[in-house]
Design an enzyme around this catalytic site. Structure first.
Site, PDB file in Angstrom:
ATOM      1  N   SER A  60       0.820  -1.205   0.000  1.00  0.00           N
ATOM      2  CA  SER A  60       0.000   0.000   0.000  1.00  0.00           C
ATOM      3  C   SER A  60       0.858   1.260   0.000  1.00  0.00           C
ATOM      4  O   SER A  60       1.492   1.585  -0.987  1.00  0.00           O
ATOM      5  CB  SER A  60      -0.967  -0.025   1.188  1.00  0.00           C
ATOM      6  OG  SER A  60      -2.242  -0.390   0.761  1.00  0.00           O
ATOM      7  N   ASP A  91      10.336   5.752  -9.887  1.00  0.00           N
ATOM      8  CA  ASP A  91       9.943   6.480 -11.092  1.00  0.00           C
ATOM      9  C   ASP A  91      10.753   7.761 -11.266  1.00  0.00           C
ATOM     10  O   ASP A  91      11.127   8.126 -12.393  1.00  0.00           O
ATOM     11  CB  ASP A  91       8.449   6.809 -11.046  1.00  0.00           C
ATOM     12  CG  ASP A  91       7.574   5.583 -11.256  1.00  0.00           C
ATOM     13  OD1 ASP A  91       8.107   4.544 -11.685  1.00  0.00           O
ATOM     14  OD2 ASP A  91       6.362   5.661 -10.980  1.00  0.00           O
ATOM     15  N   LYS A 139      -0.955  -4.472  -3.678  1.00  0.00           N
ATOM     16  CA  LYS A 139      -2.317  -3.969  -3.464  1.00  0.00           C
ATOM     17  C   LYS A 139      -2.386  -2.508  -3.886  1.00  0.00           C
ATOM     18  O   LYS A 139      -1.794  -1.649  -3.254  1.00  0.00           O
ATOM     19  CB  LYS A 139      -2.739  -4.095  -2.002  1.00  0.00           C
ATOM     20  CG  LYS A 139      -4.180  -3.619  -1.775  1.00  0.00           C
ATOM     21  CD  LYS A 139      -4.599  -3.744  -0.325  1.00  0.00           C
ATOM     22  CE  LYS A 139      -6.054  -3.323  -0.157  1.00  0.00           C
ATOM     23  NZ  LYS A 139      -6.275  -1.903  -0.416  1.00  0.00           N
TER      24      LYS A 139
END
Length: 740
Positions: free
Chosen positions: A485, A496, A510
């Site tokens: 999460s 990223d 998830k």
């Protein structure tokens, strides 16, 4: 900024015994308040009007794209899937129903959709009433088997994994399955040096209590089980809670009951297994319980009788372990590192709230070499993305949060002149999304962190809006399969942006958001309908890909402990697939892919001579062997020999570890003890006191040490090769100083 509170949970198969527990199936929390039915009492359960109304409202909500992120039409196709899921929820191991029973139920296969839409729920109750009958019959039969003699010299085996087994064609076929099952139960207790009379008494109580607990299931439990067969066919995190479950969940949220701070699951061998421990909870504070341990019995107070819980429903075990604050609970535990026939440990814990200060981020420094060759890497361990929500709401100037605490620790590490920082997110199941965003902001200047797409397919971007950074030096993030999460959002953003290296295992995966809906809002004239947990949105990384299903894949991977088929989002057969949307607009800090081949080469060479790391790799491999085993030998000589081999391996390692003590140039300077390696295997029966066992708290953390090594490798490579540094870190990047 929107406020989400996230934590990974598994409805039905994993329950969290924590203060702010995930939304879980806790239908048995109130079972202790039910009057006990006589073992032979005939009960025929029927649906009521509230359940009919709740079923119709639930069907409307989960099939409507205005409410559910992945709505499904309730038709004959879905009815067939619900039929299979319901039978699995009642008799997953195919130990009670016979083929003739299932054939008789087939007339309902394509009619359950109509039953739900019309509120005529008798098919679900008809099936359950047959289940009750079969449990009574089977319990009488296996209790009779206990009176027989058992031959443990013959070569027989017990197949405990019956997931793919066919329904038994006759009572005689089931008799043979249960004969081997009972024989295994007896053998396990023999290996724990129990007398045969005591073994028969223990198992007779176990089987009798199982039948009694099944008889205590009421119409609300049956309805909840059936509706969750429907809900889980939509997707894994949609779930129904009946009024009693909802009430007990609210009681936990009001802190009326406390637990031990552990997330539990149930494995194929009918053990209750510790999946993870919650930092700051009694289990974590004791230092005596860890992931993979199995709970075999539970006792109340300092001297209450130990209740055997092997084979119990998970929520029933939760009911025993939870209790009033400061009360004592005793656990008979089979340690993870032992085999199926290992010795047990008796633990005594005091039920308490999870302490925020114990959940807080902590720092340590890992040192390599000495003198002029000394290298120092700071480590910040973050157990959860915590925040004092009330303090923030009241605008208190000193409210606690993960980001605030880590900002202070980063300043301290800067003063300690560390070369780089590792953020350790292993076993961090999530927490506040705000904290994931703000923590990312400590390592990047302003920018997007995560994208959220709602049920209407509208996309919003959640961003760090605070200028400046708290740490602009080398960074690595250590994750494992239990990082989930909010952990995945932070790690994904760091990856990223190219802000740091991600090291470890693929994360949980998830990437969805749930809301809790009170069904009474839709039926005020007929209250008492319960609550529906419904999936309303999905998270996407700023590069466009989702964390859903795949999780965050590390740049440098370590051997996987929990396989994707047994833990994580991908273990669900109907989990939402990975997806992608358009990327957000953001400035890259770097691209570490040119470094990865050399980093992997150095990693492989180094761990080949790292004994602790190699032991860990061996344990992972052994765990996989144990996991893939589908049978157990029922020959006592073989089982004892296996137990002795495992004991000899542990003793050999302990001896080698003592011999190596002090030989390594690596050191960890910290006020905090290193977290244990999770051996991840299995164990068994005579309890010994926890204080009698050898502590493993000082076992070196090979994975953390290797992550620090990798960060130093990255720094050295960038400083040694200007052309490589130019490829990894562009001229415009705030990280350019590292390359210079």
């Amino acid at each position: 900024m929107k406020v989400y509170r996230m934590r990974v949970f598994r409805f039905r198969s994993v329950l969290a015994l924590v203060l702010l527990a995930p939304l879980v199936s806790l239908s048995a929390w109130a079972d202790s308040a039910k009057p006990e039915a006589a073992d032979s009492q005939a009960v025929v359960l029927e649906p009521n009007s509230q359940q009919s109304s709740a079923a119709r409202w639930m069907a409307q909500l989960v099939s409507n794209s205005r409410f559910h992120y992945t709505p499904q039409k309730l038709d004959d196709k879905l009815s067939s899937a619900i039929f299979d899921r319901y039978l699995e929820s009642l008799d997953a191991d195919r130990l009670f129903f016979r083929a003739e029973d299932v054939a008789g139920f087939e007339s309902y296969r394509t009619k359950l959709d109509d039953a739900i839409l019309e509120g005529k729920l008798s098919p679900a109750f008809d099936i359950f009433n047959v289940y009750l009958q079969r449990v009574d019959e089977r319990t009488e039969s296996i209790r009779a088997q206990l009176k027989e003699d058992f031959d443990f010299e013959v070569d027989e085996s017990y197949s405990f994994d019956r997931e793919d087994a066919s329904w038994a064609g006759s009572a005689a076929e089931l008799d043979e399955v249960w004969r081997l099952r009972v024989k295994n139960d007896v053998l396990r207790l023999r290996l724990a040096n129990r007398e045969m009379a005591a073994i028969r008494d223990t198992l007779d109580k176990r089987y009798r209590n199982f039948a009694r607990r099944v008889r205590q299931i009421d119409a609300e439990d049956v309805f909840q089980t059936f509706m969750n067969a429907y809900a889980s066919e939509i997707e894994p995190h949609t779930a129904y809670m009946n009024p009693r479950t909802s009430e007990n969940f609210n009681m936990a949220m009001r802190l009326s009951l406390e637990g031990i701070g552990a997330v539990l699951s149930r494995n194929d061998e009918e053990f209750t297994v510790v999946r993870s421990v919650v930092p700051g909870g009694p289990a974590a504070m004791s230092g005596k319980i860890k992931p993979g341990d199995r709970i075999l019995a539970v006792g109340q107070g300092d001297s209450g009788p130990m209740v055997d819980v092997v084979g119990w429903r998970l929520d029933d075990v939760v009911d025993l372990i939870r209790g009033p604050k400061d009360s004592v609970v005793r656990l008979d535990v089979l340690p993870a590192e032992l085999g199926i026939d290992g010795e047990h440990t008796l633990l005594t814990l005091s039920r308490e709230k999870v302490k925020l200060e114990e959940q807080a981020a902590k720092k340590e420094i890992i040192e390599f070499g000495e003198g002029e060759d000394l290298r120092r890497i700071g480590v910040i361990s973050l157990p959860a993305f915590y925040q004092d929500f009330e303090g923030r709401r009241r605008d208190e100037p000193d409210y606690r949060s993960a980001t605030r605490d880590i900002a202070v620790l980063l300043e301290e590490l800067r003063a300690d002149k560390v070369e780089g920082v590792v953020i350790d997110l292993r076993n961090n199941g999530g927490g506040s999304l705000n904290e994931a965003i703000e923590l990312t902001g400590l390592f990047i200047d302003k920018g997007p962190v995560v994208q959220v797409r709602d049920a209407g397919r509208r996309v919003s971007v959640e961003s760090d809006r605070t200028s400046g950074v708290a740490w602009d030096g080398p960074l690595a993030v250590l994750v494992n399969r239990a990082s989930a999460s909010a952990s995945e959002i932070f790690a994904g953003a760091i990856q990223d942006y190219g802000r740091g290296l991600i090291v470890g295992e693929p994360t949980f995966g998830k990437g969805t958001v749930q809301n809790l809906v009170d069904l009474d809002m839709f039926a005020r004239e007929n209250p008492g309908l319960g609550h529906l947990k419904i999936t309303v949105a999905q998270f996407f990384r700023i590069a466009g890909g989702s964390t859903q299903h795949k999780g965050v894949v590390p740049d440098i991977d370590f051997p996987v402990t929990w396989d994707a088929t047994e833990y994580g989002e991908s273990m669900y057969d109907n989990a939402l697939p990975w997806a992608s949307i358009s990327p957000a607009v953001f400035d890259s800090y770097g691209d570490f892919s040119p470094l990865v081949p050399e980093l992997k080469s150095r990693h492989s060479a180094r761990v080949a001579t790292d004994q602790e790391f190699q032991w860990w790799v061996e344990d992972v491999a052994e765990y996989r062997v144990q996991r893939d085993r589908k049978t157990l030998s029922l020959n006592e000589t073989e089982r004892r020999a296996e137990r002795q081999r495992e004991q000899a391996k542990r003793e050999s390692r302990d001896a080698q570890r003592k011999a190596m003590d002090g030989d390594s140039a690596d050191a960890i300077a910290s006020e905090d003890e290193v977290s244990n390696l999770d051996d991840g295997l299995q164990a068994d029966e005579r309890p010994i006191e926890a204080d009698e066992t050898a502590s493993t708290d000082d076992k070196p953390d090979a994975l953390l040490r290797e992550t620090a090594h990798l960060l130093i490798d990255a720094v050295d490579l960038l400083r040694a090769d200007s052309k490589l540094a130019a490829r990894v870190i562009p001229e415009t990047s705030p990280l350019r100083a590292l390359a210079d």
